[in-house]
Design an enzyme around this catalytic site. Structure first.
Site, PDB file in Angstrom:
ATOM      1  N   LYS A  20       2.830 -13.491  -5.305  1.00 26.31           N
ATOM      2  CA  LYS A  20       3.743 -13.327  -4.172  1.00 26.31           C
ATOM      3  C   LYS A  20       4.425 -14.660  -3.849  1.00 26.31           C
ATOM      4  CE  LYS A  20       1.046  -9.566  -2.069  1.00 26.31           C
ATOM      5  NZ  LYS A  20       0.203  -9.257  -0.873  1.00 26.31           N
ATOM      6  N   TYR A  60       5.697  -0.819  -1.499  1.00 29.56           N
ATOM      7  CA  TYR A  60       4.729  -0.704  -0.394  1.00 29.56           C
ATOM      8  C   TYR A  60       4.934   0.568   0.434  1.00 29.56           C
ATOM      9  CZ  TYR A  60       2.937  -5.469  -1.130  1.00 29.56           C
ATOM     10  OH  TYR A  60       2.333  -6.600  -1.639  1.00 29.56           O
ATOM     11  N   PHE A  68       2.701  -4.083  10.436  1.00 26.71           N
ATOM     12  CA  PHE A  68       3.071  -5.305   9.707  1.00 26.71           C
ATOM     13  C   PHE A  68       4.082  -5.052   8.596  1.00 26.71           C
ATOM     14  CE2 PHE A  68      -0.850  -3.566   7.829  1.00 26.71           C
ATOM     15  CZ  PHE A  68      -0.465  -3.412   6.495  1.00 26.71           C
ATOM     16  N   ARG A  98      -8.329  -6.247  -9.812  1.00 28.84           N
ATOM     17  CA  ARG A  98      -8.603  -6.252  -8.363  1.00 28.84           C
ATOM     18  C   ARG A  98      -9.816  -7.136  -8.049  1.00 28.84           C
ATOM     19  NH1 ARG A  98      -5.162  -3.912  -4.508  1.00 28.84           N
ATOM     20  NH2 ARG A  98      -7.028  -3.432  -3.294  1.00 28.84           N
ATOM     21  N   THR A 104      -8.543  -7.913  -0.061  1.00 29.81           N
ATOM     22  CA  THR A 104      -7.214  -8.012   0.548  1.00 29.81           C
ATOM     23  C   THR A 104      -7.197  -9.051   1.662  1.00 29.81           C
ATOM     24  OG1 THR A 104      -6.812  -5.688   0.057  1.00 29.81           O
ATOM     25  CG2 THR A 104      -5.429  -6.691   1.750  1.00 29.81           C
ATOM     26  N   ARG A 115      -8.072 -14.994  -4.315  1.00 25.06           N
ATOM     27  CA  ARG A 115      -7.879 -15.109  -2.857  1.00 25.06           C
ATOM     28  C   ARG A 115      -9.005 -15.926  -2.221  1.00 25.06           C
ATOM     29  NH1 ARG A 115      -6.192  -8.761  -2.560  1.00 25.06           N
ATOM     30  NH2 ARG A 115      -3.909  -8.988  -2.610  1.00 25.06           N
ATOM     31  N   ASN A 125      -1.634 -13.671   1.321  1.00 21.82           N
ATOM     32  CA  ASN A 125      -2.779 -13.562   0.394  1.00 21.82           C
ATOM     33  C   ASN A 125      -2.388 -13.712  -1.079  1.00 21.82           C
ATOM     34  OD1 ASN A 125      -1.638 -11.055   0.070  1.00 21.82           O
ATOM     35  ND2 ASN A 125      -3.448  -9.882   0.668  1.00 21.82           N
ATOM     36  N   HIS A 128      -0.894  -9.804  -5.804  1.00 18.02           N
ATOM     37  CA  HIS A 128      -0.964  -8.331  -5.733  1.00 18.02           C
ATOM     38  C   HIS A 128      -1.544  -7.804  -7.037  1.00 18.02           C
ATOM     39  CE1 HIS A 128       0.157  -4.112  -5.269  1.00 18.02           C
ATOM     40  NE2 HIS A 128       0.479  -4.181  -6.550  1.00 18.02           N
ATOM     41  N   GLU A 139       3.913   1.330 -10.227  1.00 18.10           N
ATOM     42  CA  GLU A 139       4.382  -0.047 -10.043  1.00 18.10           C
ATOM     43  C   GLU A 139       4.980  -0.629 -11.325  1.00 18.10           C
ATOM     44  OE1 GLU A 139       0.933  -1.926  -8.295  1.00 18.10           O
ATOM     45  OE2 GLU A 139       1.113  -0.690  -6.481  1.00 18.10           O
TER      46      GLU A 139
HETATM   47  P1  GDP Z   1      -3.779  -5.089  -1.449  1.00 15.69           P
HETATM   48  O1  GDP Z   1      -3.630  -3.898  -2.353  1.00 15.69           O
HETATM   49  O2  GDP Z   1      -5.105  -5.770  -1.607  1.00 15.69           O
HETATM   50  O3  GDP Z   1      -2.644  -6.065  -1.567  1.00 15.69           O
HETATM   51  O4  GDP Z   1      -3.792  -4.534   0.062  1.00 15.69           O
HETATM   52  P2  GDP Z   1      -2.976  -3.340   0.747  1.00 15.69           P
HETATM   53  O5  GDP Z   1      -2.348  -2.448  -0.287  1.00 15.69           O
HETATM   54  O6  GDP Z   1      -3.865  -2.715   1.746  1.00 15.69           O
HETATM   55  O7  GDP Z   1      -1.854  -4.109   1.547  1.00 15.69           O
HETATM   56  C1  GDP Z   1      -0.748  -4.641   0.850  1.00 15.69           C
HETATM   57  C2  GDP Z   1      -0.413  -5.977   1.422  1.00 15.69           C
HETATM   58  O8  GDP Z   1       0.006  -5.813   2.775  1.00 15.69           O
HETATM   59  C3  GDP Z   1      -1.569  -6.968   1.505  1.00 15.69           C
HETATM   60  O9  GDP Z   1      -1.821  -7.635   0.288  1.00 15.69           O
HETATM   61  C4  GDP Z   1      -1.053  -7.914   2.569  1.00 15.69           C
HETATM   62  O10 GDP Z   1      -0.065  -8.800   2.028  1.00 15.69           O
HETATM   63  C5  GDP Z   1      -0.362  -6.958   3.523  1.00 15.69           C
HETATM   64  N1  GDP Z   1      -1.247  -6.541   4.595  1.00 15.69           N
HETATM   65  C6  GDP Z   1      -2.221  -5.596   4.552  1.00 15.69           C
HETATM   66  N2  GDP Z   1      -2.848  -5.483   5.733  1.00 15.69           N
HETATM   67  C7  GDP Z   1      -2.241  -6.380   6.551  1.00 15.69           C
HETATM   68  C8  GDP Z   1      -2.411  -6.752   7.917  1.00 15.69           C
HETATM   69  O11 GDP Z   1      -3.269  -6.247   8.622  1.00 15.69           O
HETATM   70  N3  GDP Z   1      -1.572  -7.719   8.402  1.00 15.69           N
HETATM   71  C9  GDP Z   1      -0.620  -8.314   7.641  1.00 15.69           C
HETATM   72  N4  GDP Z   1       0.169  -9.260   8.195  1.00 15.69           N
HETATM   73  N5  GDP Z   1      -0.426  -7.995   6.353  1.00 15.69           N
HETATM   74  C10 GDP Z   1      -1.222  -7.041   5.811  1.00 15.69           C
HETATM   75 MG    MG Z   2      -2.361  -2.298  -2.318  1.00  9.27          MG
END
Ligand code: GDP
Ligand code: MG
Length: 165
Positions: A20, A60, A68, A98, A104, A115, A125, A128, A139
């Site tokens: 990212k 997303y 968010f 992962r 996450t 991370r 973070n 992805h 994707e």
């Molecule tokens: P990932 O698959 O581990 O990346 O997690 P998710 O698919 O749940 O969320 C996608 C991305 O959204 C995360 O990697 C973060 O960049 C962002 N994100 C998820 N939850 C939050 C949150 O509670 N707050 C904020 N600011 N960003 C979030």
């Molecule tokens: Mg995800």
């Protein structure tokens, strides 16, 4: 010919991994690539881009109702730094990708994960990874839909890295 998204459950499984904008800005591209490369996974797609809002929205889409979401799309698309998009291939690469990324929320990510080693908050973070075979297919198609963007190739050491039994 194998599909661009690979064949889940085989040594041709593929996943979409991205660095990212914060990971790019912080100079972590090479470290993240090195971890996958050294483990033995094969790089079959690689690009540097500032994604469009349409691409980030679709990527997303399952989070579109989250508070968010707007901030997440802006972070990915505002052009303060680009994204590195990659497709990595190998046994269990979706799940193991992962694991290599870590949780996450970096405050829950273990040491030794990307991370857990390099970041602190969920909103920054740095990386992805596809979370399932269905996500990987979606994707990879979204980020690497163009002709010739995925390269099937044989590494000279494949037989020393992957045995079928
Ligand atoms: P990932 O698959 O581990 O990346 O997690 P998710 O698919 O749940 O969320 C996608 C991305 O959204 C995360 O990697 C973060 O960049 C962002 N994100 C998820 N939850 C939050 C949150 O509670 N707050 C904020 N600011 N960003 C979030
Ligand atoms: Mg995800």
């Amino acid at each position: 010919a194998i599909p661009i998204h690979g064949v889940p459950g085989t040594s041709k499984e593929r996943t979409f991994i991205a660095v990212k904008p914060d990971g790019v800005q912080r100079g972590l591209i090479s470290d993240i690539i090195a971890r996958f490369e050294r483990r033995g996974y094969k790089l079959v797609g690689l690009k540097l881009l500032v994604p469009s809002k349409a691409l980030a929205n679709e990527h997303y889409a399952d989070l579109s109702k989250k508070p968010f979401f707007a901030g997440l799309v802006d972070y990915m698309t505002n052009g303060k730094a680009p994204v590195i998009g990659m497709v990595w291939e190998g046994p269990a690469v979706i799940k193991q990708g992962r694991v290599m990324l870590g949780a996450t929320d970096p405050t829950a990510a273990g040491p030794g994960t990307i991370r857990g080693d390099y970041c602190l908050t969920i909103g920054r973070n740095i990386c992805h990874g596809s979370d399932s075979a269905e996500s990987a297919e979606k994707e990879i198609g979204l980020w690497f839909g163009g002709k010739g963007e995925i390269v099937n190739w044989t590494a000279n050491n494949d037989e020393w890295v992957v045995s079928d039994n």
